[in-house]
Design an enzyme around this catalytic site. Structure first.
Site, PDB file in Angstrom:
ATOM      1  CB  ALA A  22      -0.896  -0.015   1.227  1.00 36.62           C
ATOM      2  CB  CYS A  28       4.935   1.965 -17.931  1.00 42.62           C
ATOM      3  SG  CYS A  28       6.382   2.047 -19.000  1.00 42.62           S
TER       4      CYS A  28
HETATM    5  N1  LIG Z   1      10.361   3.141 -19.381  1.00 42.72           N
HETATM    6  C1  LIG Z   1       9.922   1.940 -19.091  1.00 42.72           C
HETATM    7  O1  LIG Z   1      10.041   1.447 -17.961  1.00 42.72           O
HETATM    8  C2  LIG Z   1       9.276   1.081 -20.148  1.00 42.72           C
HETATM    9  C3  LIG Z   1       9.108  -0.301 -19.917  1.00 42.72           C
HETATM   10  C4  LIG Z   1       8.500  -1.070 -20.903  1.00 42.72           C
HETATM   11  C5  LIG Z   1       8.041  -0.495 -22.070  1.00 42.72           C
HETATM   12  N2  LIG Z   1       8.183   0.857 -22.256  1.00 42.72           N
HETATM   13  C6  LIG Z   1       7.695   1.431 -23.512  1.00 42.72           C
HETATM   14  O2  LIG Z   1       8.821   1.618 -24.368  1.00 42.72           O
HETATM   15  C7  LIG Z   1       8.653   2.813 -25.145  1.00 42.72           C
HETATM   16  C8  LIG Z   1       9.835   3.761 -24.914  1.00 42.72           C
HETATM   17  O3  LIG Z   1       9.798   4.149 -23.551  1.00 42.72           O
HETATM   18  P1  LIG Z   1      11.012   4.946 -22.880  1.00 42.72           P
HETATM   19  O4  LIG Z   1      10.688   5.052 -21.433  1.00 42.72           O
HETATM   20  O5  LIG Z   1      12.296   4.341 -23.311  1.00 42.72           O
HETATM   21  O6  LIG Z   1      10.837   6.373 -23.599  1.00 42.72           O
HETATM   22  P2  LIG Z   1      11.850   7.634 -23.554  1.00 42.72           P
HETATM   23  O7  LIG Z   1      10.995   8.818 -23.701  1.00 42.72           O
HETATM   24  O8  LIG Z   1      12.764   7.488 -22.384  1.00 42.72           O
HETATM   25  O9  LIG Z   1      12.729   7.450 -24.879  1.00 42.72           O
HETATM   26  C9  LIG Z   1      12.219   7.563 -26.168  1.00 42.72           C
HETATM   27  C10 LIG Z   1      13.325   8.111 -27.042  1.00 42.72           C
HETATM   28  O10 LIG Z   1      12.911   8.018 -28.408  1.00 42.72           O
HETATM   29  C11 LIG Z   1      13.468   9.132 -29.081  1.00 42.72           C
HETATM   30  N3  LIG Z   1      12.822   9.323 -30.399  1.00 42.72           N
HETATM   31  C12 LIG Z   1      11.688   9.975 -30.711  1.00 42.72           C
HETATM   32  N4  LIG Z   1      11.465   9.929 -32.040  1.00 42.72           N
HETATM   33  C13 LIG Z   1      12.485   9.213 -32.592  1.00 42.72           C
HETATM   34  C14 LIG Z   1      12.813   8.807 -33.911  1.00 42.72           C
HETATM   35  N5  LIG Z   1      12.046   9.107 -34.955  1.00 42.72           N
HETATM   36  N6  LIG Z   1      13.954   8.090 -34.088  1.00 42.72           N
HETATM   37  C15 LIG Z   1      14.727   7.763 -33.040  1.00 42.72           C
HETATM   38  N7  LIG Z   1      14.462   8.113 -31.768  1.00 42.72           N
HETATM   39  C16 LIG Z   1      13.361   8.840 -31.549  1.00 42.72           C
HETATM   40  C17 LIG Z   1      13.272  10.269 -28.104  1.00 42.72           C
HETATM   41  O11 LIG Z   1      14.065  11.381 -28.420  1.00 42.72           O
HETATM   42  C18 LIG Z   1      13.672   9.584 -26.790  1.00 42.72           C
HETATM   43  O12 LIG Z   1      15.048   9.730 -26.539  1.00 42.72           O
HETATM   44  C19 LIG Z   1       7.295   3.373 -24.747  1.00 42.72           C
HETATM   45  O13 LIG Z   1       6.333   2.909 -25.650  1.00 42.72           O
HETATM   46  C20 LIG Z   1       7.069   2.794 -23.371  1.00 42.72           C
HETATM   47  O14 LIG Z   1       5.697   2.670 -23.081  1.00 42.72           O
HETATM   48  C21 LIG Z   1       8.804   1.652 -21.338  1.00 42.72           C
END
Ligand SMILES: NC(=O)c1ccc[n+]([C@@H]2O[C@H](COP(=O)([O-])OP(=O)(O)OC[C@H]3O[C@@H](n4cnc5c(N)ncnc54)[C@H](O)[C@@H]3O)[C@@H](O)[C@H]2O)c1
Length: 439
Positions: free
Chosen positions: A244, A252
């Site tokens: 809790a 996410c």
């Molecule tokens: N953070 C987590 O714990 C986690 C866990 C599982 C899944 N996810 C999923 O993974 C995905 C990414 O999450 P994140 O936390 O790494 O996001 P983030 O925002 O940390 O990183 C995303 C990166 O993508 C870059 N980007 C944007 N457009 C781009 C392009 N055209 N070419 C190359 N790079 C580009 C951004 O500049 C940024 O650096 C999301 O869909 C998220 O839901 C995240």
């Protein structure tokens, strides 16, 4: 690897550690420059070492052609934030798909790591085909890593989910994970997409469930820590995500709960359970205010220290952090808000004074709220802190402290769902301390 964020960097570093050549592409020049200079732009334990250890196999670029040239796998790890409607914003995903150059040799496979709505794979397939990129494969390979333990989660996952249109594409993605000992779930693309959303929605449901149990505990005189233990030892239920607290946040859970709720709604099904999960989570953050008022009366003119800002320990991620809601609710109540966090130093918490140390934050404060369970805060109930505070009130939003020890050290202590351990609201007690401690 498209995206040098949490998922892209961790996945890229881990794949390099498995022996693969990885090119990581991002659109942020500053991010790429820092990575080239050996500087890690996010806080994730152990990531710097793995990047350093594999620097021969890792390159960083802004140039899409450099990233794609000769690549066998085109990982998509870009952000998919929430839009105002609650749907996932796929702008960055489409940007990647649309800039893939034509005429690639062999059969490169787009591997979707980003969390996307069900049906996205089908739409990407259509878009690739419409551009004549029929020889580019597509595989959904959702990521389940948790920030703070991301590398270990990638290297020793509970499972790897691979959803493919063509079985051979799925085989190649499975093969890429050679060296990781885990269960592989082979399925179709839509099911793989839904596994990710359903898993996060279920984890969020457990958190809201135990928070509601905690709120009932406060009314009926039970202790949620003992209740959760008793419940979690049932092997059918298990102990995880039954702590809790102040509710879930991060990049996410909130967006994935909303995305699944919205996806179901768009398809004509109102997902009532998830609506409740969401509401409970919103209310849970705000309950801190009532607890502070119980001990301090009006909050106007008081000083409250928020201890921990990141949405959970071991990360600097402030996205959807409960601390944001609590800080702005306190400011709206007229309190002065100070905050401390060991790694998260946001520049957009306007009106909140960021402090270097816990002691700076609690100096002359009327109350301290543990918002994030950073290990550093385990020793909060010390005589030093007690002396520093104007009024010795601790609201422990993560049930981090031993309530008895906090009482013994002279604090008014209030946890979450622990009424037996809450100090009664004794204005007299505080007035006594007022006289003693307030000048
Ligand atoms: N953070 C987590 O714990 C986690 C866990 C599982 C899944 N996810 C999923 O993974 C995905 C990414 O999450 P994140 O936390 O790494 O996001 P983030 O925002 O940390 O990183 C995303 C990166 O993508 C870059 N980007 C944007 N457009 C781009 C392009 N055209 N070419 C190359 N790079 C580009 C951004 O500049 C940024 O650096 C999301 O869909 C998220 O839901 C995240």
């Amino acid at each position: 690897m498209f995206g040098a964020g949490y998922v892209g960097l961790v996945t890229g570093a881990a794949l390099a550690d498995l022996g693969h050549e990885v090119v990581i592409r991002d659109v942020l020049p500053e991010r790429i420059e820092r990575l080239r200079a050996g500087d890690v732009p996010i806080y994730e334990p152990g990531l710097d070492e793995v990047l350093e250890r594999n620097k021969e196999r890792l390159r960083f670029t802004l140039d899409v052609n450099e990233a794609v040239d000769g690549a066998e796998f085109l990982y998509v790890a870009v952000g998919t934030p929430q839009t105002h409607s609650g749907d996932a914003d796929l702008t960055a995903v489409w940007a990647v798909v649309d800039e893939l150059p034509e005429g690639a040799s062999g059969r490169p496979i787009v591997v979707m790591k980003s969390t996307v709505p069900v049906g996205t794979g089908e739409r990407v397939r259509e878009r690739l085909d419409a551009r004549g990129l029929t020889a580019v494969g597509y595989v959904s390979n959702p990521e389940f890593l948790a920030e703070g333990s991301a590398l270990a989660d990638f290297m020793s996952p509970d499972r790897v989910v691979v959803g493919a249109f063509e079985p051979e594409d799925g085989d190649r993605v499975v093969e890429l994970h050679r060296g990781i000992d885990t269960e592989i779930v082979r399925t179709d693309v839509a099911s793989a997409e839904l596994v990710k959303l359903a898993a996060n929605a279920f984890l969020s449901t457990r958190i809201s469930f135990i928070n509601e149990i905690a709120n009932v505990c406060e009314l009926v005189g039970a202790d949620v820590v003992d209740v959760a233990r008793g419940v979690g030892l049932d092997h059918r239920l298990g102990p995880h995500f039954l702590r809790a607290g102040l509710g879930f946040g991060g990049s996410c859970f909130p967006k994935d709960v909303t995305a699944l709720k919205q996806l179901a709604g768009n398809s004509g099904y109102p997902f009532l359970l998830l609506q409740a999960v969401w509401e409970v989570n919103e209310l849970q953050k705000r309950r801190v205010i009532g607890k502070l008022q119980k001990h301090l009366g009006t909050l106007r003119g008081t000083t409250v220290a928020l201890l921990g800002l990141a949405f959970k320990p071991n990360t600097d991620d402030m996205r959807e952090a409960p601390s944001r809601v609590i800080a702005y609710r306190l400011l709206a109540e007229g309190a002065e808000v100070r905050a401390w966090d060991p790694v998260a130093h946001p520049d957009d918490l306007h009106g909140v004074e960021l402090c270097e140390t816990v002691l700076d934050a609690v100096q002359n404060a009327d109350a301290a709220v543990i918002v994030t369970d950073w290990p550093e805060l385990r020793s909060l109930a010390s005589s030093e802190v007690r002396q520093a505070m104007a009024r010795p009130v601790i609201v422990d939003g993560r049930n981090l402290l031993d309530p008895e020890a906090a009482h013994a050290a002279g604090f008014v202590y209030e946890g979450v769902g622990r009424p037996r351990h809450a100090s009664p609201a004794e204005p007299g007690f505080l007035r006594e301390h007022d006289a003693e401690l307030r000048h």
